[in-house]
Scaffold this motif. Sequence first.
Motif, PDB file in Angstrom:
ATOM      1  N   ILE A  59       0.839  -1.192   0.000  1.00 39.40           N
ATOM      2  CA  ILE A  59       0.000   0.000   0.000  1.00 39.40           C
ATOM      3  C   ILE A  59       0.882   1.252   0.000  1.00 39.40           C
ATOM      4  O   ILE A  59       1.907   1.302   0.676  1.00 39.40           O
ATOM      5  N   ALA A  60       0.473   2.241  -0.817  1.00 42.68           N
ATOM      6  CA  ALA A  60       1.210   3.501  -0.914  1.00 42.68           C
ATOM      7  C   ALA A  60       0.502   4.570  -0.097  1.00 42.68           C
ATOM      8  O   ALA A  60      -0.723   4.705  -0.163  1.00 42.68           O
ATOM      9  N   ASN A  61       1.282   5.313   0.669  1.00 44.41           N
ATOM     10  CA  ASN A  61       0.783   6.450   1.439  1.00 44.41           C
ATOM     11  C   ASN A  61       1.479   7.694   0.898  1.00 44.41           C
ATOM     12  O   ASN A  61       2.699   7.809   0.980  1.00 44.41           O
ATOM     13  N   ILE A  62       0.691   8.624   0.326  1.00 44.47           N
ATOM     14  CA  ILE A  62       1.270   9.850  -0.205  1.00 44.47           C
ATOM     15  C   ILE A  62       1.509  10.825   0.942  1.00 44.47           C
ATOM     16  O   ILE A  62       0.568  11.300   1.571  1.00 44.47           O
ATOM     17  N   ILE A  63       2.771  11.109   1.214  1.00 41.10           N
ATOM     18  CA  ILE A  63       3.121  12.069   2.255  1.00 41.10           C
ATOM     19  C   ILE A  63       2.880  13.489   1.754  1.00 41.10           C
ATOM     20  O   ILE A  63       2.309  14.325   2.462  1.00 41.10           O
ATOM     21  N   TYR A  64       3.284  13.760   0.493  1.00 41.98           N
ATOM     22  CA  TYR A  64       3.064  15.086  -0.089  1.00 41.98           C
ATOM     23  C   TYR A  64       3.381  15.006  -1.572  1.00 41.98           C
ATOM     24  O   TYR A  64       4.116  14.118  -2.021  1.00 41.98           O
ATOM     25  N   SER A  65       2.816  15.934  -2.356  1.00 42.67           N
ATOM     26  CA  SER A  65       3.158  16.035  -3.770  1.00 42.67           C
ATOM     27  C   SER A  65       3.029  17.483  -4.211  1.00 42.67           C
ATOM     28  O   SER A  65       2.279  18.269  -3.621  1.00 42.67           O
ATOM     29  N   THR A  66       3.785  17.851  -5.240  1.00 45.05           N
ATOM     30  CA  THR A  66       3.752  19.198  -5.792  1.00 45.05           C
ATOM     31  C   THR A  66       3.709  19.100  -7.315  1.00 45.05           C
ATOM     32  O   THR A  66       4.004  18.047  -7.895  1.00 45.05           O
ATOM     33  N   CYS A  67       3.366  20.203  -7.986  1.00 44.49           N
ATOM     34  CA  CYS A  67       3.231  20.155  -9.444  1.00 44.49           C
ATOM     35  C   CYS A  67       3.937  21.310 -10.145  1.00 44.49           C
ATOM     36  O   CYS A  67       3.632  21.604 -11.301  1.00 44.49           O
ATOM     37  N   GLU A  68       4.858  21.976  -9.478  1.00 44.60           N
ATOM     38  CA  GLU A  68       5.610  23.049 -10.116  1.00 44.60           C
ATOM     39  C   GLU A  68       6.925  23.246  -9.374  1.00 44.60           C
ATOM     40  O   GLU A  68       7.096  22.769  -8.258  1.00 44.60           O
ATOM     41  N   HIS A  69       7.851  23.964 -10.033  1.00 50.95           N
ATOM     42  CA  HIS A  69       9.119  24.298  -9.384  1.00 50.95           C
ATOM     43  C   HIS A  69       9.620  25.625  -9.943  1.00 50.95           C
ATOM     44  O   HIS A  69       9.710  25.781 -11.155  1.00 50.95           O
ATOM     45  N   PRO A  70       9.922  26.602  -9.076  1.00 51.10           N
ATOM     46  CA  PRO A  70       9.775  26.585  -7.610  1.00 51.10           C
ATOM     47  C   PRO A  70       8.309  26.444  -7.172  1.00 51.10           C
ATOM     48  O   PRO A  70       7.401  26.707  -7.951  1.00 51.10           O
ATOM     49  N   ILE A  71       8.120  26.079  -5.934  1.00 54.13           N
ATOM     50  CA  ILE A  71       6.787  25.809  -5.400  1.00 54.13           C
ATOM     51  C   ILE A  71       6.184  27.074  -4.816  1.00 54.13           C
ATOM     52  O   ILE A  71       6.848  27.805  -4.082  1.00 54.13           O
ATOM     53  N   GLU A  72       4.916  27.319  -5.117  1.00 57.52           N
ATOM     54  CA  GLU A  72       4.186  28.467  -4.579  1.00 57.52           C
ATOM     55  C   GLU A  72       3.589  28.105  -3.224  1.00 57.52           C
ATOM     56  O   GLU A  72       2.704  27.267  -3.124  1.00 57.52           O
ATOM     57  N   LEU A  73       4.120  28.743  -2.149  1.00 60.05           N
ATOM     58  CA  LEU A  73       3.619  28.500  -0.797  1.00 60.05           C
ATOM     59  C   LEU A  73       2.610  29.554  -0.348  1.00 60.05           C
ATOM     60  O   LEU A  73       1.791  29.284   0.534  1.00 60.05           O
ATOM     61  N   THR A  74       2.656  30.760  -0.951  1.00 59.61           N
ATOM     62  CA  THR A  74       1.767  31.844  -0.541  1.00 59.61           C
ATOM     63  C   THR A  74       0.310  31.440  -0.699  1.00 59.61           C
ATOM     64  O   THR A  74      -0.080  30.883  -1.726  1.00 59.61           O
ATOM     65  N   GLY A  75      -0.485  31.708   0.336  1.00 59.09           N
ATOM     66  CA  GLY A  75      -1.899  31.358   0.303  1.00 59.09           C
ATOM     67  C   GLY A  75      -2.152  29.875   0.453  1.00 59.09           C
ATOM     68  O   GLY A  75      -3.271  29.410   0.197  1.00 59.09           O
ATOM     69  N   ASP A  76      -1.121  29.125   0.848  1.00 58.60           N
ATOM     70  CA  ASP A  76      -1.238  27.666   1.024  1.00 58.60           C
ATOM     71  C   ASP A  76      -1.712  26.975  -0.249  1.00 58.60           C
ATOM     72  O   ASP A  76      -2.417  25.945  -0.204  1.00 58.60           O
ATOM     73  N   ILE A  77      -1.305  27.509  -1.403  1.00 57.80           N
ATOM     74  CA  ILE A  77      -1.702  26.909  -2.683  1.00 57.80           C
ATOM     75  C   ILE A  77      -1.210  25.477  -2.786  1.00 57.80           C
ATOM     76  O   ILE A  77      -1.905  24.592  -3.298  1.00 57.80           O
ATOM     77  N   ASP A  78       0.001  25.227  -2.297  1.00 57.97           N
ATOM     78  CA  ASP A  78       0.557  23.875  -2.378  1.00 57.97           C
ATOM     79  C   ASP A  78      -0.254  22.884  -1.561  1.00 57.97           C
ATOM     80  O   ASP A  78      -0.469  21.738  -1.975  1.00 57.97           O
ATOM     81  N   ILE A  79      -0.735  23.316  -0.390  1.00 60.83           N
ATOM     82  CA  ILE A  79      -1.536  22.429   0.467  1.00 60.83           C
ATOM     83  C   ILE A  79      -2.867  22.102  -0.201  1.00 60.83           C
ATOM     84  O   ILE A  79      -3.335  20.954  -0.173  1.00 60.83           O
ATOM     85  N   GLN A  80      -3.491  23.103  -0.804  1.00 63.52           N
ATOM     86  CA  GLN A  80      -4.757  22.887  -1.495  1.00 63.52           C
ATOM     87  C   GLN A  80      -4.590  21.892  -2.636  1.00 63.52           C
ATOM     88  O   GLN A  80      -5.428  21.015  -2.847  1.00 63.52           O
ATOM     89  N   TYR A  81      -3.494  22.042  -3.389  1.00 61.53           N
ATOM     90  CA  TYR A  81      -3.231  21.117  -4.494  1.00 61.53           C
ATOM     91  C   TYR A  81      -3.039  19.696  -3.966  1.00 61.53           C
ATOM     92  O   TYR A  81      -3.638  18.744  -4.466  1.00 61.53           O
TER      93      TYR A  81
END
Length: 220
Positions: A59-81
């Motif tokens: 079984i796979a457990n996703i700890i975190y993932s992102t879809c761009e680089h550099p990562i946009e942290l402002t407004g918690d956009i990364d968390i929403q994604y």
Amino acid sequence: MAAVNTRNPAEGYVRTPHPVQGLPRVVRHITGHDAEGKSVFLSTDIGDHHRELANKSGIANIIYSTCEHPIELTGDIDIQYEKKHEPGISVKNGSVCRMIDFGPGALSPMHRVNSLDYAIIIEGVFRVVLDSGEERIMQRGDIAVQRSTAHQWINVTGNGLLPARILFILLDVKDLEIAGTKVEGHLGTLEKDYAGLPGHGPKDGPNKEKGYGNLFESEF
């Protein structure tokens, strides 16, 4: 080339969402900032996405993932994604941090991912086999740096009688060419496990310039 082991002794082993029986719970702590800019813990949980793999032998457990680089942290956009999108095996222009629990004796198919992978053994002992036939034994604390190479993981913990765990961090890479020929990825029987999830390839969409394209399509 050595014969590839295809019989999976752990087939049908996984019965519960997470973790695999016999392994400790994985707790994720996400940090952020309050209205005054102070660092705070935003959440403590076990992750948003879990998926059975390889005929329910792991079984796979996703700890975190992102879809761009550099990562946009402002407004918690990364968390929403991250919360909204379960990633495919890798993400174009992004990253995936995935913890995989292997049942006793479980093995992956021989496969190649178009990514740079840091594979860290967290629990147990593994035999990792390359398509050349070369292999290594890896145990807790060992790290493999997979550079878009074809490989297979075999859980040999306790002579194949105990579960084990690997932490994978996958980073997107440019196309790999060897002797002028583009090296293609292949997932083998893992393909069906990731069907319908966002694949490795670029997709068009209204937010393509930010890396948030049509994330519900898959190239697999």
